[in-house]
Design an enzyme around this catalytic site. Structure first.
Site, short mmCIF file in Angstrom:
data_model
loop_
_atom_site.label_atom_id
_atom_site.label_comp_id
_atom_site.label_asym_id
_atom_site.label_seq_id
_atom_site.Cartn_x
_atom_site.Cartn_y
_atom_site.Cartn_z
N ASP A 268 41.39 51.10 40.52
CA ASP A 268 42.55 50.53 39.82
C ASP A 268 43.12 51.53 38.82
O ASP A 268 44.34 51.67 38.68
CB ASP A 268 42.14 49.25 39.10
CG ASP A 268 41.40 48.29 40.02
OD1 ASP A 268 41.98 47.88 41.04
OD2 ASP A 268 40.24 47.96 39.72
N HIS B 122 37.90 43.33 38.15
CA HIS B 122 38.48 43.96 39.34
C HIS B 122 39.00 42.84 40.24
O HIS B 122 38.39 42.49 41.24
CB HIS B 122 37.44 44.82 40.06
CG HIS B 122 37.95 45.42 41.34
ND1 HIS B 122 38.99 46.31 41.37
CD2 HIS B 122 37.57 45.25 42.63
CE1 HIS B 122 39.23 46.67 42.62
NE2 HIS B 122 38.38 46.02 43.41
#
Length: 315
Positions: free
Chosen positions: A140, A168
């Site tokens: 990410d 996440h």
């Protein structure tokens, strides 16, 4: 050429690797194929590859454990069902680490839901410090850097100090309030460089949050090369440290943080790493917009943890 890249290459060239690959028994033939491919790569640092279906072989005396395998969410499966299946997996792997691995082992959890899986593994390995467990939010982090670089027409190396806060999942908060970008030789804040607050607070965040789903929609498979690159970045920084003046995003135990995140969560924070030890980046001002986003993802992680711990006690 600066001296730093030369030093890094020389240092890395001295670090041989032994890969121990664990899979379930029915997949051992496939795993042999992976071993052949690794051998055929003729990787200079790779000294040995050991395929096995036995935890006592796979986890013995490990320096680094990368836990990739998890139960994927299937159609019609509720989140609690997913958590229940993964609690069983990561309780077993945590117990195996506790029994066989070095107490200094660094454990990186990749299999989703990565944050909560990592917490369960840690709780199942009480003799290994909680700080040795981390989960992957580097993918990410890299996605956020890439989106900023694409917007400005620079390379991702020109962007530093983006932050992924929290889980996440689609509640994660990609934060660029403290990020810097090198534009034409001058380092400036990302907000100053882009001059489009609505994009940074809207489409940018949504793109990073939903990038994994977008990849699956496009290629009919989940992220592969980008995930592997992120794992390499994450492990390299654990082992060799973060560059001076830069921090990275990593899911770590929230105990002792100064950002109001509840304790006993595996939550992604900005960290710096030295001597194989991470520390929170302290003192970053948090505005009201960020506070709301950070609290939302903490709430999701708290709910996941409560469900998973219930299953852990009965697993």
């Amino acid at each position: 050429m600066s001296l730093q890249p030369i030093q890094s290459k020389l240092f890395l060239s001295l670090q041989p690797l032994v890969l121990v690959l664990l899979d379930i028994t029915p997949m051992m033939t496939v795993l042999e194929g992976v071993v052949m491919e690794l051998q055929d790569c003729a990787l200079p640092l790779l000294r040995e590859v050991i395929p096995t279906d036995k935890e006592e072989v796979a986890f013995k005396d490990l320096d680094i454990a990368i836990l990739v395998g998890s139960m994927p969410r299937r159609e019609g499966m509720e989140r609690k069902d997913l958590l229940k299946a993964n609690v069983k997996i990561f309780k077993s792997q945590g117990a195996a680490l506790d029994k066989y691995a070095k107490k200094t082992v660094k454990v990186v959890v990749v299999g989703n839901p990565a944050n909560t899986n990592c917490l369960i593994a840690s709780k199942s390995a009480p003799s290994i410090p909680k700080e040795n467990f981390s989960c992957l939010t580097r993918l990410d982090h890299n996605r956020a850097k890439s989106q900023i670089a694409l917007k400005l027409g620079v390379t991702s190396n020109d962007v530093k100090n983006v932050i992924i806060w929290g889980n996440h999942s689609s509640t994660q908060y990609p934060d660029v309030n403290h990020a810097k970008v090198n534009v034409k030789g001058k380092e400036v804040g990302v907000y100053e460089a882009i001059k489009d607050d609505s994009w940074l607070k809207g489409d940018f965040i949504l793109t990073v949050q939903q990038r994994g789903a977008a990849v699956i929609k496009a290629r009919k498979l989940s992220s592969a090369m980008s995930a592997a690159k992120a794992i390499c970045d994450h492990v390299r920084d654990i082992w060799f440290g973060t560059p001076a003046g830069e921090f990275v995003s990593m899911g770590v135990i929230s105990d002792g943080n100064s950002y109001g995140v509840p304790e006993d969560l595996l939550y992604s924070f900005p960290v710096v790493i030295k001597d194989k030890t991470w520390k929170f980046v302290e003192g970053l001002p948090i505005n009201d917009f960020s506070r709301e986003k950070m609290d939302l993802t903490a709430k999701e992680l708290t709910e996941e943890k409560e469900t998973a711990v219930e299953f852990l006690s009965s697993a």
